[in-house]
Design a protein around this motif. Structure first.
Motif, PDB file in Angstrom:
ATOM      1  N   UNK A 189       0.827  -1.203   0.000  1.00  0.00           N
ATOM      2  CA  UNK A 189       0.000   0.000   0.000  1.00  0.00           C
ATOM      3  C   UNK A 189       0.864   1.256   0.000  1.00  0.00           C
ATOM      4  N   UNK A 190       1.981   1.224   0.714  1.00  0.00           N
ATOM      5  CA  UNK A 190       2.853   2.388   0.783  1.00  0.00           C
ATOM      6  C   UNK A 190       3.458   2.727  -0.576  1.00  0.00           C
ATOM      7  N   UNK A 191       3.560   1.728  -1.459  1.00  0.00           N
ATOM      8  CA  UNK A 191       4.162   1.956  -2.770  1.00  0.00           C
ATOM      9  C   UNK A 191       3.160   2.447  -3.817  1.00  0.00           C
ATOM     10  N   UNK A 192       1.875   2.387  -3.485  1.00  0.00           N
ATOM     11  CA  UNK A 192       0.860   2.742  -4.482  1.00  0.00           C
ATOM     12  C   UNK A 192       0.703   4.246  -4.608  1.00  0.00           C
ATOM     13  N   UNK A 193       0.589   4.707  -5.842  1.00  0.00           N
ATOM     14  CA  UNK A 193       0.205   6.079  -6.122  1.00  0.00           C
ATOM     15  C   UNK A 193      -1.247   6.102  -6.584  1.00  0.00           C
ATOM     16  N   UNK A 194      -1.910   7.218  -6.383  1.00  0.00           N
ATOM     17  CA  UNK A 194      -3.291   7.349  -6.865  1.00  0.00           C
ATOM     18  C   UNK A 194      -3.260   7.423  -8.379  1.00  0.00           C
ATOM     19  N   UNK A 195      -3.990   6.548  -9.071  1.00  0.00           N
ATOM     20  CA  UNK A 195      -3.982   6.572 -10.541  1.00  0.00           C
ATOM     21  C   UNK A 195      -4.554   7.872 -11.091  1.00  0.00           C
ATOM     22  N   UNK A 196      -4.053   8.264 -12.243  1.00  0.00           N
ATOM     23  CA  UNK A 196      -4.599   9.436 -12.916  1.00  0.00           C
ATOM     24  C   UNK A 196      -6.070   9.197 -13.239  1.00  0.00           C
ATOM     25  N   UNK A 197      -6.914  10.163 -12.887  1.00  0.00           N
ATOM     26  CA  UNK A 197      -8.360   9.979 -13.040  1.00  0.00           C
ATOM     27  C   UNK A 197      -8.838   9.934 -14.468  1.00  0.00           C
ATOM     28  N   UNK A 198      -8.008  10.386 -15.403  1.00  0.00           N
ATOM     29  CA  UNK A 198      -8.420  10.383 -16.807  1.00  0.00           C
ATOM     30  C   UNK A 198      -7.810   9.243 -17.607  1.00  0.00           C
ATOM     31  N   UNK A 199      -6.661   8.726 -17.147  1.00  0.00           N
ATOM     32  CA  UNK A 199      -5.951   7.758 -17.984  1.00  0.00           C
ATOM     33  C   UNK A 199      -5.604   6.457 -17.277  1.00  0.00           C
ATOM     34  N   UNK A 200      -5.877   6.348 -15.984  1.00  0.00           N
ATOM     35  CA  UNK A 200      -5.577   5.110 -15.277  1.00  0.00           C
ATOM     36  C   UNK A 200      -6.435   3.954 -15.772  1.00  0.00           C
ATOM     37  N   UNK A 201      -5.867   2.760 -15.797  1.00  0.00           N
ATOM     38  CA  UNK A 201      -6.634   1.573 -16.189  1.00  0.00           C
ATOM     39  C   UNK A 201      -7.382   1.762 -17.487  1.00  0.00           C
ATOM     40  N   UNK A 202      -8.676   1.504 -17.443  1.00  0.00           N
ATOM     41  CA  UNK A 202      -9.535   1.698 -18.626  1.00  0.00           C
ATOM     42  C   UNK A 202     -10.383   2.975 -18.500  1.00  0.00           C
ATOM     43  N   UNK A 203      -9.923   3.938 -17.678  1.00  0.00           N
ATOM     44  CA  UNK A 203     -10.703   5.151 -17.459  1.00  0.00           C
ATOM     45  C   UNK A 203     -10.992   5.893 -18.764  1.00  0.00           C
ATOM     46  N   UNK A 204      -9.989   6.009 -19.634  1.00  0.00           N
ATOM     47  CA  UNK A 204     -10.187   6.767 -20.872  1.00  0.00           C
ATOM     48  C   UNK A 204     -11.285   6.136 -21.723  1.00  0.00           C
ATOM     49  N   UNK A 205     -11.357   4.808 -21.731  1.00  0.00           N
ATOM     50  CA  UNK A 205     -12.398   4.103 -22.481  1.00  0.00           C
ATOM     51  C   UNK A 205     -13.771   4.424 -21.906  1.00  0.00           C
ATOM     52  N   UNK A 206     -13.894   4.354 -20.590  1.00  0.00           N
ATOM     53  CA  UNK A 206     -15.180   4.596 -19.928  1.00  0.00           C
ATOM     54  C   UNK A 206     -15.630   6.028 -20.142  1.00  0.00           C
ATOM     55  N   UNK A 207     -14.718   6.977 -19.977  1.00  0.00           N
ATOM     56  CA  UNK A 207     -15.073   8.383 -20.128  1.00  0.00           C
ATOM     57  C   UNK A 207     -15.455   8.708 -21.570  1.00  0.00           C
ATOM     58  N   UNK A 208     -14.740   8.152 -22.520  1.00  0.00           N
ATOM     59  CA  UNK A 208     -15.078   8.394 -23.922  1.00  0.00           C
ATOM     60  C   UNK A 208     -16.433   7.776 -24.265  1.00  0.00           C
ATOM     61  N   UNK A 209     -16.691   6.575 -23.753  1.00  0.00           N
ATOM     62  CA  UNK A 209     -17.995   5.953 -24.001  1.00  0.00           C
ATOM     63  C   UNK A 209     -19.118   6.804 -23.425  1.00  0.00           C
ATOM     64  N   UNK A 210     -18.942   7.276 -22.201  1.00  0.00           N
ATOM     65  CA  UNK A 210     -19.964   8.119 -21.570  1.00  0.00           C
ATOM     66  C   UNK A 210     -20.164   9.409 -22.360  1.00  0.00           C
ATOM     67  N   UNK A 211     -19.077   9.984 -22.852  1.00  0.00           N
ATOM     68  CA  UNK A 211     -19.176  11.211 -23.648  1.00  0.00           C
ATOM     69  C   UNK A 211     -19.980  10.978 -24.915  1.00  0.00           C
ATOM     70  N   UNK A 212     -19.719   9.872 -25.593  1.00  0.00           N
ATOM     71  CA  UNK A 212     -20.464   9.555 -26.823  1.00  0.00           C
ATOM     72  C   UNK A 212     -21.944   9.299 -26.528  1.00  0.00           C
ATOM     73  N   UNK A 213     -22.209   8.599 -25.442  1.00  0.00           N
ATOM     74  CA  UNK A 213     -23.596   8.330 -25.077  1.00  0.00           C
ATOM     75  C   UNK A 213     -24.336   9.621 -24.751  1.00  0.00           C
ATOM     76  N   UNK A 214     -23.675  10.510 -24.021  1.00  0.00           N
ATOM     77  CA  UNK A 214     -24.307  11.778 -23.674  1.00  0.00           C
ATOM     78  C   UNK A 214     -24.570  12.618 -24.923  1.00  0.00           C
ATOM     79  N   UNK A 215     -23.643  12.575 -25.875  1.00  0.00           N
ATOM     80  CA  UNK A 215     -23.815  13.356 -27.104  1.00  0.00           C
ATOM     81  C   UNK A 215     -24.994  12.847 -27.916  1.00  0.00           C
ATOM     82  N   UNK A 216     -25.167  11.529 -27.975  1.00  0.00           N
ATOM     83  CA  UNK A 216     -26.231  10.966 -28.815  1.00  0.00           C
ATOM     84  C   UNK A 216     -27.571  10.869 -28.095  1.00  0.00           C
ATOM     85  N   UNK A 217     -27.545  10.588 -26.788  1.00  0.00           N
ATOM     86  CA  UNK A 217     -28.790  10.309 -26.080  1.00  0.00           C
ATOM     87  C   UNK A 217     -29.128  11.318 -24.983  1.00  0.00           C
ATOM     88  N   UNK A 218     -28.205  12.204 -24.666  1.00  0.00           N
ATOM     89  CA  UNK A 218     -28.346  13.021 -23.468  1.00  0.00           C
ATOM     90  C   UNK A 218     -29.566  13.916 -23.428  1.00  0.00           C
TER      91      UNK A 218
END
Length: 356
Positions: free
Chosen positions: A107-136
């Motif tokens: 735990x001491x070695x862990x850094x907080x992941x970047x909220x925009x690019x950590x893991x699959x965050x960019x995929x999730x955020x882009x998907x949500x953006x597209x959904x909001x644009x088409x269906x919002x």
């Protein structure tokens, strides 16, 4: 005021929240990865493509007409961004196959992941953006995040985390603080989009932990997460906790959430009596017995049962599946869910329509 014969989901939810007339009971489907099946791709493909994720949720909404589209980190997405290894079966829900915090020094070695690019965050955020644009303009779009208690379990492993709570509560709180910080980093990016934020904390279930553990180790972090969501969006989120939460309803109603999403093991009439005057309750068509294994007739009767028990909940009632819908649920049953909401949930409600 004249109620339109068929409101858009966004107009329906807005009228419902404002206490104004609306056409029928709001209906959530908790589709999750079933959207991959609707669009003809594997669940693994769905989770690794913003395009497939957005197209799947849009196609599912166009197919069924339910009252909300949702993508999100899932139970383990924040833990994945921090370093836990996630396996992605082709036709099953992703799961943690290796935990990043094997001992306290990790735990001491862990850094907080970047909220925009950590893991699959960019995929999730882009998907949500597209959904909001088409269906919002038509339907509410939400991004779901896991609560800190569930994320801590997926950083450490649920069994090890539960031992930490009992034997080393100071370390358990350190892990929860990290989980909350990592979650908030993603939330601060998600709230830049025109979306709502929902919270799921399934490991904080009353089926797994005592009310004392919930009060001391889950509730404080849910409150802080929800407070930041409300401050950023002006909208209190839905809070879903799996299993039997009966012993914790009073505390869950104090989290700041706007809606309690209740599992199908819960009696809606009891929940209504306990906290229905303080918070909207949502539920709880059986996801497996009814949606997956049942027939359209089974679905219709289960919808009637939910309405009988909770249509008059003082703060409001949303019809929904009680937990995430099984991936290969028959399409006919999902159609039956929305159709039954229209048939029996007409507003103003007529109990004769759904009487036993």
């Amino acid at each position: 005021m004249t109620i339109p014969d068929r409101m858009t989901p966004k107009a329906r939810l807005a009228a419902f929240v404002a206490g104004e007339p609306y056409d029928r009971v709001p209906c959530g489907a908790m589709l999750s990865e079933h959207a991959a099946i609707v669009s003809g791709v594997t669940v693994a493909e769905y989770h690794h493509s913003a395009d497939l994720m957005a197209r799947g949720q849009i196609a599912a909404y166009r197919t069924y007409g339910h009252d909300g589209v949702v993508v999100g980190t899932g139970l383990a997405g924040v833990a994945e961004a921090a370093g836990s290894l996630i396996s992605f079966p082709e036709y099953a829900t992703p799961y943690v196959s290796d935990y990043v915090v094997k001992d306290r020094a990790d735990l001491d070695r862990l850094e907080v992941p970047d909220g925009a690019s950590g893991g699959r965050y960019a995929i999730i955020l882009e998907a949500a953006s597209r959904m909001a644009a088409e269906l919002g303009d038509e339907v509410p779009v939400s991004v779901q995040v896991a609560g800190a208690f569930s994320t801590a379990s997926n950083l450490r492993g649920a069994e090890s985390f539960m031992r930490d709570i009992a034997r080393d509560p100071e370390f358990a709180h350190r892990l929860l603080e990290y989980a909350l910080a990592a979650t908030l980093a993603f939330v601060r990016e998600a709230v830049r989009l025109p979306v709502a934020i929902g919270v799921g904390d399934p490991v904080a279930s009353g089926s797994l932990i005592s009310p004392k553990v919930y009060r001391d180790f889950a509730l404080p972090y849910q409150r802080r997460l929800i407070a930041e969501i409300v401050a950023a969006t002006g909208r209190p989120p839905v809070l879903h906790i799996c299993g039997n939460t009966r012993r914790n309803w009073e505390l869950m109603a104090e989290t700041g959430a706007g809606v309690l999403s209740l599992d199908n093991v819960i009696d809606l009439a009891e929940a209504k009596a306990a906290v229905g005057d303080r918070i909207i309750i949502s539920g709880n068509v059986r996801p497996t017995e009814t949606m997956y294994l049942g027939t359209p007739e089974t679905v219709e009767e289960n919808v009637r049962e939910c309405l009988r028990k909770a249509w008059d909940s003082p703060a409001g009632f949303i019809l929904s599946v009680g937990c995430g819908m099984p991936i290969t649920t028959p399409a006919d049953n999902v159609h039956a869910l929305v159709r039954a909401a229209r048939k029996y949930g007409q507003y103003p409600y007529d109990p004769a329509l759904f009487a036993a």
